[in-house]
Design a protein around this motif. Structure first.
Motif: not given
Length: 421
Positions: A204, A208, A249, A252, A278, A319
């Protein structure tokens, strides 16, 4: 000499000594209740107390929590090299109960022996010092000459008895209180689950933050080269929006790190949305606008069911496309990007393609122009983003390919709608 004396001054020796003496306490309590300590010889006491002790310990082992209590106590007092060698879970099978019963009987027997010696030897040493003419353990010294010299020998012998008994007790605990096969399997599954969670968080952040940095660098460089105030203002606006999304992001991810077990709303920061939510495929238009602002035309066709995709597919799909767009911006800036997302034959199909410049750097792991695309599998080296895409697809039961096709770099992913299918 240090090797002989060091164990006698080790704190672990005295912790194990305490663990051993607890066994004597149990024996003493049972003796006072039955058959009593008056009017019996030592042999008669042992003959009557041993069966009672064994029966009581066997009954105690039937209680599931007894194994947990003994495991916790053994970890604290026996000082194992690795705590995981001794289980702290309640008994779940009859095999666990049998091993717990054997442990209790062995622990009490060894503890009674060492505990008895711990009482008798110091008393004998006091007698040797105070009344040497009486001798010790039935041995007459005939005078006070040599008897006091026996005192340190007895204390040394007691110390090493405690050392060896403690080591034996630890070996028994590792053998009889060790995790069962089912517990070891559960621990391995837990470690694997935590590793997957860590890999998810790493992916992630890579996807991001990597995308945000790529867009920021491209926009800043373009604004400097063009020198147009209006273009620079637009570039700063894109950088600001991209940075804001990256901060969301990051929030999160940090929320998951702070409390991985709670996936509810936290109120979040930044845009005010749920810090745990997300982005999904519905957020792709904003991503495409960012790419266009960076100078790469984007042609996108999204054909998904009106009811939407399952949450996990939507999030992972976002993603995957984000990583494909990031690679296109990084390795072929300014070249058109073609995105196709559709549901066909029970699968979600994603395709991201961009023209390759003849002298541009190829993405890590890419083959030369005209070489066939790789079928499945991540790049052999480098290409963390491409490996992450492959891992995402495989975890969802799908497949991913990436490579050069007819002058284009093509990323193709196929994921079944029924996960694991």
């Amino acid at each position: 000499m240090p090797r002989i004396l060091a164990p006698l001054f080790d704190s672990a020796t005295y912790a194990r000594w305490l663990h051993l003496v607890i066994g004597l306490v149990f024996v003493g309590v049972v003796l006072m209740v039955y058959p009593g300590i008056e009017g019996w010889s030592r042999a008669e006491l042992l003959a009557r107390a041993v069966p009672v002790d064994a029966a009581l310990l066997g009954l105690a082992a039937l209680v599931p929590a007894m194994r947990r209590a003994e495991g916790v106590q053994a970890r604290l007092l026996l000082v194992p090299d690795r705590e995981q060698d001794i289980a702290v879970e309640p008994a779940r099978s009859w095999a666990d109960r049998r091993r717990t019963a054997a442990w209790l009987v062995g622990r009490v027997a060894l503890g009674g022996l060492v505990g008895g010696a711990s009482v008798l030897v110091p008393a004998a040493v006091l007698d040797l010092v105070a009344r040497p003419e009486h001798g010790v353990f039935g041995l007459r010294s005939g005078g006070p000459g040599w008897a006091p010299l026996l005192a340190p020998v007895l204390l040394f012998a007691l110390g090493w008895l405690v050392v060896w008994a403690g080591r034996l007790q630890l070996a028994m605990a590792v053998r009889l209180l060790a995790p069962s096969a089912a517990e070891r399997l559960a621990a391995a599954e837990l470690r694997a689950e935590r590793l997957l969670e860590r890999n998810l968080l790493a992916r992630e952040l890579h996807d991001s933050i990597g995308h945000a940095l790529t867009v920021t660098v491209l926009q800043a460089g373009a604004a400097r080269e063009v020198g147009d105030p209006a273009f620079a203002a637009k570039a700063l606006e894109v950088i600001e929006e991209t940075g804001r999304r990256a901060m969301d992001d990051l929030e999160r991810t940090l929320a998951l790190l702070r409390d991985p077990g709670d996936h509810g709303s936290t109120g979040g920061t930044g845009s005010g949305a749920d810090a745990r939510e997300r982005p999904g495929i519905d957020r792709l238009p904003a991503l495409f606008e960012t790419a266009r602002a960076a100078g790469s035309p984007v042609e996108a066709l999204i054909d998904t069911p009106s009811g939407g995709l399952p949450g996990v597919l939507s999030r992972e799909g976002y993603r995957i496309v984000q990583e494909g767009v990031t690679n296109a911006l990084k390795y072929a800036p300014g070249e058109p990007i073609s995105i196709r997302i559709a549901v066909r034959d029970g699968s979600l199909e994603l395709r991201c393609a961009n023209a390759l410049r003849p002298h541009a750097l190829r993405p890590p792991g890419a083959r030369p122009h005209g070489a066939p695309a790789r079928s499945g599998g991540p790049p052999r080296r480098g290409g963390k983003g491409l490996r992450g895409i492959h891992e995402r697809a495989v975890l969802l039961g799908g497949e991913a390919t990436a490579g050069a096709e007819s002058g284009e770099w093509v990323l193709a992913v196929r994921i079944p709608l029924r996960l694991g299918g």
